[in-house]
Structure formats: C-alpha cells, structure tokens
Write an enzyme that holds these catalytic residues in place. Structure first.
Site, mmCIF file in Angstrom:
data_model
loop_
_atom_site.group_PDB
_atom_site.id
_atom_site.type_symbol
_atom_site.label_atom_id
_atom_site.label_comp_id
_atom_site.label_asym_id
_atom_site.label_seq_id
_atom_site.Cartn_x
_atom_site.Cartn_y
_atom_site.Cartn_z
ATOM 1 N N ASP A 169 -5.089 -8.218 -3.726
ATOM 2 C CA ASP A 169 -5.440 -7.986 -2.314
ATOM 3 C C ASP A 169 -6.800 -8.582 -1.910
ATOM 4 O OD1 ASP A 169 -5.263 -4.921 -0.270
ATOM 5 O OD2 ASP A 169 -5.569 -7.019 0.248
ATOM 6 N N HIS B 52 0.832 -1.211 0.000
ATOM 7 C CA HIS B 52 0.000 0.000 0.000
ATOM 8 C C HIS B 52 0.866 1.259 0.000
ATOM 9 C CE1 HIS B 52 -3.402 -2.603 0.378
ATOM 10 N NE2 HIS B 52 -3.165 -2.919 1.645
#
Lengths: 488, 488
Positions: free
Chosen positions: B349, B298
């Site tokens: 993800d 991220h």
C-alpha cells in the site's frame, strides 16, 4: 589546522600510550538527534571519552590516528537494552503456533503449559547452550545488554543443585561467552496462585520464603562483575500471583533494582482482587515495592489508578510487544504512562522475535491501532518525529531499567554501541533534506529490522564485526544439539 | 540408477536443446508443506515443468545436468504477491511521523493531506523514478508481482497529458525496468465525496464519468503483455466515497478483475450510510460489483452482514496491515472472513514497510491482539500451524487477487519464486525434528523479515541473485534525486 575535540583528545592519549578508538560514522545519535560526521572517542576503560565534530582524514597515518574507525555508509547509535528475557524460551520459536486437539480456546495459559514442558526438561548444560545462542542472537540484533528474568533455579524435581547457584552461574557464563552485558534478576516464585500450591511443573522455580530467596540473592551477588562486559545483579518478583503478601513485603525491604511481571492477563488481575481486594499495581504500591528502581513488565491491563501509582512512585514499565502480541495479551496504554512520567523500556521476553526495531515500532503502532490516531507518542514538528522517543525507549529507557550507565552516546557513558547500515532499502531516501536526521531516525524506528545492525560494541570492544559474531557457529551448533534432544 | 522425475525430464529437454533449470533447495514449499530435497524444473516458457524428489549430485557434469542450481542452506518458496500498491507514496516513508502544529488529532485524514502534497508535485519522470525504485525494493523483499492501484493520471491542474496514458506507461516501464510482474489497475475517481466536488489536490486523479474511464481502460489494455515479466490490466474503483452510484453500476457492467478500497475509516462508512442508506460493501453488492474477481482492500471496519455478502459472492479481501497500523485504521475481523470463505491477500500500500513477512505476521498477530487468543487463523496439530495459511495469503491469495496463475510451486504455474536463507538467526533451530517443516514455516511467517530473501525468479529468470538486483544502484540514485527535489 583546526582540530576536532574528540580527535585531538585521541591523539594526546595515543601519544601517552593510552588506547583510544575514534568512531566516525556518517550519522551519530547525540543528544537524541542524528547528527552528521561526529567523532566519538572511546577510552580503554570502555567508556565514551568525548564527542565532537569529525574532520575527514585523507589517510589515517596523516595524523598518527591509526585508531580511527571510519564507519562510512553507517550510523552510530547506542546499543539497545533488552530489559526482559527468559533465554531458555528461545527453544519454543515456531513450535506453539497451532491449536492443540480439543482446545477451542487457545490462549496464554495453553501456551504456558507448553513452555513448562520445555522448562522442565532442560538440564544445566542445555540451558547454558540455549542461553548462549539466544544472547549471541541478541548481540547480532543490536542488543548490548540483557536483563535475565531468571526463574529456573533447581533440578526438575525441585531439589536445589549441589551448587544452589548452578543455573545462575550457567546463564552468567552464557553472557560472558556471547559477550553481552547482563543484569541477572533472580526471580522469587512461591506458589501456583492464591491458595494454590506450586504444580509439579513449577518446582524448578520455587523459593519457600523470603529468607531462602535472600540467600539466593546474596550468593548471586558474588557473580557480579563491573568490567567491560558487566554482570550486574538485581532481583525480581515473579508476579502477585506467584507470591503472597508477606513475601512481597520482605522483598520490598531488600531494596535495589526489582522487576516484576504485572497485569499481563485479565485472569491474574481477577485473582489479585479476590485475594487482596486490590489490583496488582495497587498491591505492589501497598507493600512498598514501587520506587524509581521498580520495573513493571507488561502492564498490559492497567487502569487509570494504576497508571497514577506508577507515575507518582517514579516506577518504570518494560513493554514486550512482540511477545505480548504472540501470546494474545493485548496493548498497554502507553500514552497515558508517558504522560504520567513513566519511563519505558523494551524486552524480547519469550524470543518469538529478537529484534529491537520490531519492539520499538510496535510501541507506536500499538497505540495507533488502539486509538485510531497517528503519531501518538510523537511531538510537534519534524524534530518531534516519533523516532526519538522510540529509540530512547530501546536504549536509554532500557539502561535505566537495569540501573546501567549506558543507552546514550555521551562522555562518561559505557561505550555500548551499534552501527546501522544506511544502504538498506529500508532507509534509502530518508536522510535527504534539512530534516533528514529526523526522518532517518523515524524510518529506523518504524521501518527497521535487526538486519540493519552491522557492528556491535560492548564496553568499547567490538563483538560483532560487519554482521559476524566470532562465536556464532559454535553457539548455533550447541543450540541445534539441544533442539534435537528436545524434539526427539 | 533411479532417476528423479524432475531431473530426468530436465535431461531429456536438455538433449533436445530446450533450456531447463532445475532448482534443488534444502526445503521446497510444495502442496502447502515444506518438503526436503525436491527438484523443481523450470522450462524456458517461465513455468514450472515438474516437481519431484531430488538426488544429491556429486558434480553437475556427472549427469550432464549443468542446469542444476543447488540452493544449499536455502528454502524455495513461491514469490510473494503485493496485491495493493501506490508506488509513488514511497516518498513519504519516515516523513509524516510527527504532529503538525495545531493538530491535536493526528489521524488518517491529516496524513492524506501530506500524501496529496506529494501526489501533486511529482512529474512523470519523477513518478517513474520513484516507482522503479519501489518495485526494485519489492523484488529484493521477495515480491514477484505487484498490483498497482494507479490513480495519478493527469497533470497537476487536472488536464490530461498529451498522451492521456502517460503515467500508466511510466509505471509499466518501471515494472519492466525493475523486472517485476505487474497488474495495472487504473483507478476510477470522480468526486471528493457525496455532494462534494473534487478538491484542487485531487484533480490529477479524476475521470468525469464511466465513459471517460472506459476509454482509459481500453487504452491501458494495449499495455498488457503476457511474457515472462507480465503486465496484466484490470481496473479499480477508488472507493464509494469517490464515485457516485451510477458510475459504480457502469463499472460493474465492465467485468473482469476489479479492486476497491473499502471500509478503511469510520467516516467513510458514515458518509455512505448518509448518502445511500447502505454500508460500503452493501452498496457494492447492490450495484453488482461483488464477484469472485472483486477484491476489497482493507475491509477494516466491516460488520457481520458485510462479511456475509463478501463470502456469498466469492469476493476477496486484500489486507495491508503495516499501512493500516501506520495510518491508525484498525484491525479487520479476519477469522470471520476466513470462516465465510473469503480469500485473503496482502499489500504494502503506502510502503511504510516493504516486507511481505511483516504483512503476513501481522494478519495473525492482529487477530491475537483483537481476541486475546492465540493461533486464531491456525488449524489443529503441528500440520495446522499458522505458517501455512499466512504464507498462502502472501502468495496464492495474492495471485488469485490478480487473476494470475502463480503463487504456488506446481507444474504449469509461473516460476515466480524466492529462496529463503535458512542460516538466518530468525530460523535457526526451527527445522529440527519430525514436525520441522511445519515449525520452520511458522517461524518464517511469524519471525521472518524481508532480509530472509536471497534469490528471486520472475517467470523463471533470476532477477535478484544472492541479494543483488542489477539495477539497484541506478534505481536508488534516481529515487534519491527525486527526494532531493521534493524536500528542498
């Protein structure tokens, strides 16, 4: 034996010799909700006749309803409406994604220079070939109607063609060839900017004044056709940058559907403030252009006062997210617009992407990125899942932007429809459970793609069949010919 | 007759009885550029042997090269690497896209509660079924390798299974069944947050301390397999929220590939500052975890100092754009990271979307939205078109994040490959002209979708053939069974 209404109606019509098609999909979007096993009957006027529960037919001949189309493994949705298109810009895809030497700041205005080059060079035959291909691509992607924001009018040196409507006829011909419904929006464009005459590369776009433009409009209206594959004619003001105040006022007097680019880039707003002391939406309100028939395209950089003006006037906004991100425009305040009662639609604009699922997903995703929150455009509970409002913007909202009775599966509405492949990996598992209709619609809206579309009907006629468009090969060849000319 | 090197090598090997496949596509991505008509020979060790000019063969038997696979109308690219996955989260797609009653502020933390519910309820057989399906979906989408950020270890009440590696074995079995290469990253997770013990719903994730975690790691390493469809084992620190300082320091001492969630949400950074007086990346630098084997996942809310620390240490960043937008995380400063020399990769993800093209496009589109500029990650001139860096992040960058010798078509590299459909409407017209290779790659990167992928090879073995995965039906049925349990 208990009969479903839509099927029974079809049988009666068949016995009278009237052609009716009954579409029976696993799910149908009816009243904003995906409902299982409905029958949708379509009349030979190209409109939906009735919608009701389907019954499983063991064989079509059992009941004489040989016109039942069983869309197994598919969902039936209204066709998407592309409320903002410059079809010729399709030639640019993939071609402006690098920095020009010496350009540290690569932005919208640099892109526009490249776009003008293409706009300058295409002749009428090439414009028709590119537009036909772009429209065929739109149909395969699930768009059943396109609003063409048509500003390339004249020869490259600015002289009108022998037939001043040459290029309008060309794009209308493209729509017919491809088989897509169209709302032609001839665009008024007068100058380069406040106190700036049009540049050499803008010459093809121009109308000297509102009278000249009114001539174009009345001529264009003769191209209208309200048949199965309709051609509607509205109008557009390019932007407050491209038109002076008196031109805008005279356009307001004309009435009808009117689209305009608004607030796409900060520089445009600064210029408008300098010229008028008003922001673009404020100016458009001031000249009387805001109304329920007005569609502001982009509305990226609007403030609270402008949101209020749009809401109070009943005006609409057409968002073009895949183009707005490609050009670095930014993200509009969609939640604020929806709260003000503004109806949203989508458009593929520059055709960097031709994919209604990408556009509608980006409406919500943009709001999540802007706000740091989730479910910004959604309601409460599974029935409020964001799939509903997003699909509505892509269908009903777009139909409203075009003044078209379409965008929903409802008796009397145009049978502009698409079937969606429920076998796609994107959707597997989403329809399971009591709230499955809602989660399936949410998965379509946020995890979908153009490739979900299998069949496309325009006015009840199937123009894409299991992914195949009959004119594709020819349209593609014509487009590639133009590309070879353009890049050589 | 002049022979191409790759083809000639294949003939020699064939004469020696060694199996070689020669792949000849219309375009091949070689040295970062799409080049026409190359032959790529693949040995029975599952690695690329040679790459050279192809010659058109009028019939395979002409030359005895019956192992030539002519990929007409296709481009050959390295397979994409999915550098961040929580496979079980696939159950959530479309299911969390509405506001809970009473939740005005719907955000990441609300989503996490829903995610925990799913995590709590799935048993080992269900986890394997969901993971197998997710991995099959990944393969069809063009991912040839996945890094599984594996934090569901124990029974719902927190007790280890009789075999403490039960769930690790399950996800490895899923990778084998699906046929995807995998890097298993057992995750260390110790507490709910600074001074906050783990909640009831986090019990399945926990290791008491670094010793307990080291046990898990050594056991997991026995699952490694360096065959055609590899299983590698690394490790992960869940986040600075979930681990105290001494645990992090002991992990740093272990070495090897280590991934961690970093700076995904502002609240995490505030907590870290309160606990340590340092931001998360600063803390990870301080405990010695930053290195060229470190991958920060991220990195959404990082500041300049943290960018510098990542760059100086050689650390990498894995971006998960489609999840980060779905969860309202935000947009990371990618240009700054690239300028600091940080290698980028992508991950699906939460699997809101399983589409490497959507991920890589969003890398650039996010930067355009953030900055108001275009071509942010691009270089100068047509050869600098942004397709190059974006495809590289999805392939080579991901391979680097996993410590895997793949992600490019090069002698000695793993033959993890995908073929791309050049007939797709998305790509029509893009390859025309002298710069066609560059514009075609840009169109793939910015206008592509998972449906472009036709064939997928893992270690030289074709596991998806013309869109078909042999285990798809079974994997899908297994997944739908789990969904019916979960939502009833």
């Amino acid at each position: 034996m208990l009969r479903d209404g839509a099927g029974y109606l079809a049988e009666i019509r068949a016995s009278l010799g009237l052609m009716t098609v009954v579409l029976h999909a696993d799910y149908t979007l009816f009243d904003g909700v995906l409902q299982p096993h409905l029958a949708v009957s379509v009349g030979d006027d190209g409109r939906v006749l009735a919608v009701g529960p389907a019954r499983e037919l063991s064989a079509p001949s059992d009941t004489g309803e040989s016109s039942v189309v069983r869309l197994a493994g598919k969902a039936l949705l209204p066709g998407f409406v592309n409320a903002h298109s410059h079809a010729f810009q399709r030639v640019l895809r993939g071609r402006t994604e690098y920095r020009e030497p010496g350009h540290e700041d690569d932005d919208f205005w640099a892109w526009r220079a490249a776009m003008y080059d293409a706009a300058t060079r295409l002749d009428p035959e090439q414009i028709e070939a590119v537009t036909t291909f772009a429209y065929a691509e739109m149909l395969r992607a699930g768009y059943t109607h396109v609003a063409e924001f048509h500003y390339v009018h004249h020869q490259p040196d600015g002289t009108p063609y022998a037939d001043p409507l040459e290029l309008s006829r060309r794009v209308v011909a493209s729509a017919r060839t491809a088989g897509i419904g169209m709302t032609l929006l001839p665009v008024a464009y007068q100058r380069g900017g406040p106190g700036t005459p049009a540049s050499a590369k803008q010459r093809r776009f121009l109308h000297r004044d509102a009278d000249a433009f009114a001539n174009t409009l009345s001529g264009s209206r003769e191209l209208a056709d309200l048949g199965r594959c309709p051609v509607q004619v509205g109008m557009a003001a390019h932007s407050v940058r491209a038109l002076d105040r008196s031109f805008l006022e005279e356009m307001a007097a004309l009435g009808g559907v009117v689209h305009a680019h608004v607030n796409e880039q900060p520089k445009e707003i600064a210029q408008c403030l300098a010229e008028h002391g008003l922001r673009p939406i404020e100016l458009l309100a001031d000249v009387g252009l805001l109304s329920p028939q007005f569609v502001g395209v982009h509305a990226t950089h609007i403030d609270e006062a402008e949101v209020r003006l749009l809401g109070e006037s009943g005006a609409q906004v057409c968002v073009c997210p895949t183009t707005e991100r490609n050009l670095g425009d930014g993200l509009p305040p969609l939640r604020d617009l929806v709260d003000a009662g503004v109806s949203l639609s989508i458009g593929s604009d520059s055709h960097a992407n031709v994919d209604p699922f990408a556009e509608i997903a980006a409406l919500e995703n943009g709001e999540r990125l802007r706000s740091g929150k989730r479910n910004v455009l959604a309601g409460v509970g599974p029935g409020g899942a964001v799939g509903g409002p997003l699909i509505a913007a892509g269908t009903r909202g777009g139909a409203r932007a075009c003044g078209l009775d379409a965008g929903r599966i409802h008796p009397g509405s145009r049978a502009d429809l698409v079937s969606i492949d429920l076998e796609s990996p994107r959707l597997v598992g989403s329809s399971v459970g009591a709230e499955g209709g809602h989660s399936l619609l949410a998965a379509m809206a946020l995890s979908g793609s153009a490739e979900l579309v299998q069949d496309v009907w325009v006015g009840g006629a199937r123009v894409v069949n299991n992914g195949h468009h009959p004119g594709w090969r020819e349209a593609r060849a014509g487009f590639e010919t133009v590309m070879r000319s353009l890049v050589s």
